[in-house]
Write an enzyme that holds these catalytic residues in place. Structure first.
Site, PDB file in Angstrom:
ATOM      1  N   ILE A 128     -43.662 -26.005  -0.854  1.00 16.31           N
ATOM      2  CA  ILE A 128     -43.269 -26.032  -2.270  1.00 16.31           C
ATOM      3  C   ILE A 128     -42.058 -26.931  -2.517  1.00 16.31           C
ATOM      4  O   ILE A 128     -41.553 -26.972  -3.643  1.00 16.31           O
ATOM      5  CB  ILE A 128     -42.952 -24.613  -2.783  1.00 16.31           C
ATOM      6  CG1 ILE A 128     -41.740 -24.029  -2.038  1.00 16.31           C
ATOM      7  CG2 ILE A 128     -44.154 -23.708  -2.652  1.00 16.31           C
ATOM      8  CD1 ILE A 128     -41.215 -22.757  -2.668  1.00 16.31           C
ATOM      9  N   ARG A 129     -41.605 -27.655  -1.496  1.00 13.22           N
ATOM     10  CA  ARG A 129     -40.454 -28.527  -1.708  1.00 13.22           C
ATOM     11  C   ARG A 129     -40.758 -29.595  -2.758  1.00 13.22           C
ATOM     12  O   ARG A 129     -39.899 -29.953  -3.566  1.00 13.22           O
ATOM     13  CB  ARG A 129     -40.046 -29.198  -0.397  1.00 13.22           C
ATOM     14  CG  ARG A 129     -39.353 -28.255   0.586  1.00 13.22           C
ATOM     15  CD  ARG A 129     -38.715 -29.035   1.722  1.00 13.22           C
ATOM     16  NE  ARG A 129     -38.054 -28.154   2.663  1.00 13.22           N
ATOM     17  CZ  ARG A 129     -38.331 -28.089   3.960  1.00 13.22           C
ATOM     18  NH1 ARG A 129     -39.287 -28.864   4.466  1.00 13.22           N
ATOM     19  NH2 ARG A 129     -37.663 -27.296   4.758  1.00 13.22           N
ATOM     20  N   GLY A 130     -41.976 -30.113  -2.751  1.00 11.20           N
ATOM     21  CA  GLY A 130     -42.346 -31.116  -3.738  1.00 11.20           C
ATOM     22  C   GLY A 130     -42.325 -30.569  -5.150  1.00 11.20           C
ATOM     23  O   GLY A 130     -41.839 -31.221  -6.079  1.00 11.20           O
TER      24      GLY A 130
ATOM     25  N   ASP B 244     -40.050 -34.861   4.453  1.00 11.98           N
ATOM     26  CA  ASP B 244     -40.239 -33.789   3.480  1.00 11.98           C
ATOM     27  C   ASP B 244     -38.928 -33.108   3.102  1.00 11.98           C
ATOM     28  O   ASP B 244     -38.836 -32.459   2.059  1.00 11.98           O
ATOM     29  CB  ASP B 244     -41.209 -32.753   4.060  1.00 11.98           C
ATOM     30  CG  ASP B 244     -41.578 -31.676   3.051  1.00 11.98           C
ATOM     31  OD1 ASP B 244     -42.079 -32.040   1.971  1.00 11.98           O
ATOM     32  OD2 ASP B 244     -41.357 -30.491   3.337  1.00 11.98           O
TER      33      ASP B 244
ATOM     34  N   ALA C  24     -38.683 -30.111  -6.224  1.00 15.27           N
ATOM     35  CA  ALA C  24     -38.029 -31.388  -6.496  1.00 15.27           C
ATOM     36  C   ALA C  24     -38.481 -31.964  -7.834  1.00 15.27           C
ATOM     37  O   ALA C  24     -37.669 -32.527  -8.583  1.00 15.27           O
ATOM     38  CB  ALA C  24     -38.320 -32.379  -5.360  1.00 15.27           C
TER      39      ALA C  24
END
Length: 419
Positions: free
Chosen positions: A346-348, A265, A351
Site C-alpha cells: 500500500i506504499r503506492g 519501493d 504516496a
C-alpha cells in the site's frame, strides 16, 4: 630523550583513538588521564598535552568562520518540472517518503536539491544541539535536550535554515549512524555518543548522491531510519537512540546500475530528468548561471523576492495540509489504479494520496481534484511498476502508462470504442 618519550606517548594515544580500545586506557598501569586537565594524557612519568577541537577551531583564520556560501536559486532552475514538483511536495508533507531522481549527468540534479535550502522556511532549534532539537516537541528532541526539558531546565533557541546534509559515497556506517566520541573518551575516560549524519539531518534533508553506487546494507540503514523517524545504535558498549526525521532525497545515473525493487519501493516519489532541448530555456539557464558565478551574492539578492514568495507559499501549504480532504471517489480511483498496475503493498496508494493532498495545499485548496491525481500519480507509481527487461532502466514510457491507466479508470466511457 624527552622529545622521543613524548612522541611515543602521543603515538600510543593515537592508537587508542584508531582502535577504540577502552580496556587499554582504563588500565591505569598503561595509560591514565590527568585529573587536572581534560586536554592531557599521562604515559608513565610523562604527560602529553593534546589539542582539543575547540582550540583547533580557535586557531583557524577568522575568515573561515565567517565565510558565506550561496546556493543557486531554486526559482531560476528551468525545466526539470517533475523533479521540482516532487521536491516541493516533500517540503510540504515530509511523510510522503522522499524522492529518488534518475537522469543524465549535468542536468542539475544536485544543484536543484541543494537549492532547496533557499526556499525552505527556517526552523526553530535548541542552540548548540547537534540533533536540531525542537524546543517543545518531545519526538523531535535529542537525548540531552529531552533530559533538560524533563528536568524543567530552560533551553536557548535560535532559528536556522533547514539543514541539508549530504551523505558521502564512501561514508562508513559509523559516520552515518554515529559512534563513540573518541575525543571525549580519550580526554575524560567517559563513554559518550557522537552524533552521526542521520542525527544531523533531523528535521532537514538527507541528500544521497549516486545512491546506486552505495552498499545495499548502508542504503537499508538510511531507508529504515527515514521510515521509522529514529535511529538506534548498539555497538562498542554504547546504546543510543535519537530522532531522525528527515526527507530522504537521492540521485542516480541509469548507466551506473539499478536499485533493487525492494529499495525502489521505499521512496515515496520518483522523477526522471533529461537534458533541456528547448534552446530558449537552455540559453536562459546558461546566462543565469554565468551571472551567479560572477557575483553569487548580488544574484541571490536580486531573486530574493521570488524566493520569499515561494517560502511563504510552502509555509501556508504546511499549515493548510491538515485541512485537505480526499473525496471517497478519488480514493477508490487510486486504489483501482494501483491494483490495475500491479503495484505491491500500500506504499503506492499512500504516496498518491499524500502527494495529491500536498499538491492541493500548495494551490491553496482544501480538497483534492482529479487534476491533482494526474500530476502526482506518475511520480508516485512510475518506479513501482513491473520492469520490462527490454526497456531501459527507467523508461519515460512508464509515465504515459500510468496516466493512461488513471484516465481509463476515472472516465471509462471516454475510451469506449463506438459501435
Amino acid at each position: 630523550m624527552g622529545g622521543l618519550r613524548d612522541a611515543v606517548a602521543l603515538g600510543l594515544a593515537m592508537l587508542v583513538v584508531l582502535h577504540a580500545s577502552y580496556s587499554f586506557y582504563q588500565d591505569g598501569r598503561n595509560l591514565s588521564f590527568s585529573a587536572q586537565s581534560r586536554n592531557s594524557v599521562r604515559f608513565g612519568n610523562g604527560k602529553v598535552r593534546l589539542p582539543s577541537s575547540q582550540r583547533i577551531r580557535q586557531s583557524l583564520p577568522r575568515s573561515c568562520a565567517t565565510a558565506e556560501s550561496y546556493e543557486f536559486p531554486f526559482t531560476r532552475i528551468v525545466g526539470q518540472e517533475d523533479m521540482k514538483k516532487a521536491l516541493l511536495l516533500n517540503a510540504v508533507d515530509t511523510k510522503i517518503g522522499g524522492l529518488l531522481v534518475f537522469g543524465d549527468r549535468g542536468t542539475g540534479k544536485s544543484v536543484c536539491i541543494q537549492s532547496m535550502k533557499s526556499v525552505l522556511p527556517e526552523i526553530e532549534v535548541v542552540r548548540g544541539d547537534p540533533y536540531n532539537s525542537h524546543p517543545s516537541d518531545g519526538s523531535l528532541m535529542g537525548p540531552e535536550v529531552a533530559e533538560k526539558v524533563s528536568n524543567g531546565e530552560k533551553v536557548d533557541t535560535e532559528f536556522i535554515k533547514t539543514p541539508i546534509i549530504q551523505l558521502p559515497l564512501g561514508a562508513t556506517e559509523d559516520k552515518v549512524c554515529g559512534t563513540i566520541d573518541m575525543e571525549e573518551a580519550l580526554l575524560s575516560g567517559q563513554k559518550k555518543f557522537e552524533c552521526g549524519l542521520l542525527g544531523k539531518a533531523n528535521r532537514g534533508i538527507l541528500f544521497v548522491d549516486e545512491i546506486n553506487l552505495m552498499e545495499d546494507g548502508l542504503v537499508d540503514v538510511v531507508l529504515d531510519s527515514a521510515a521509522g523517524g529514529y535511529n538506534k545504535v548498539e555497538r562498542e558498549g554504547i546504546s543510543a537512540e535519537h530522532p531522525a526525521r528527515y526527507i530522504l532525497i537521492a540521485t542516480g545515473h541509469p548507466d551506473e546500475g539499478e536499485l533493487r525493487p525492494q529499495l525502489l519501493d521505499r521512496f515515496g516519489l520518483f522523477a526522471t530528468v533529461g537534458t533541456i532541448q528547448n534552446t530558449t530555456l537552455c540559453t536562459q539557464m546558461i546566462m543565469d548561471r554565468l551571472e551567479f558565478d560572477d557575483d553569487p551574492k548580488s544574484f541571490v539578492n536580486k531573486v530574493e523576492p521570488e524566493l520569499k514568495v515561494l517560502r511563504e507559499k510552502i509555509d501556508r501549504a504546511r499549515n493548510l495540509l491538515s485541512s485537505v480532504e480526499v473525496p471517497e471517489k478519488l480514493r477508490l480511483i487510486v486504489a483501482e489504479v494501483c491494483g490495475k498496475l500491479g503495484t505491491e503493498g500500500i506504499r503506492g496508494d499512500l504516496a498518491c494520496i499524500r502527494a495529491a493532498s500536498a499538491n492541493a495545499a500548495l494551490d491553496g485548496r482544501t480538497e483534492i481534484t482529479m487534476q491533482d491525481l494526474e500530476e502526482v500519480v506518475p511520480l508516485a507509481l512510475g518506479h513501482r511498476l513491473k520492469k520490462d527487461p527490454t526497456d531501459p532502466v527507467f523508461d519515460t514510457k512508464r509515465k504515459s502508462l500510468v496516466v493512461n491507466a488513471l484516465k481509463r479508470i476515472a472516465d471509462p466511457e471516454a475510451f469506449m470504442v463506438p459501435k
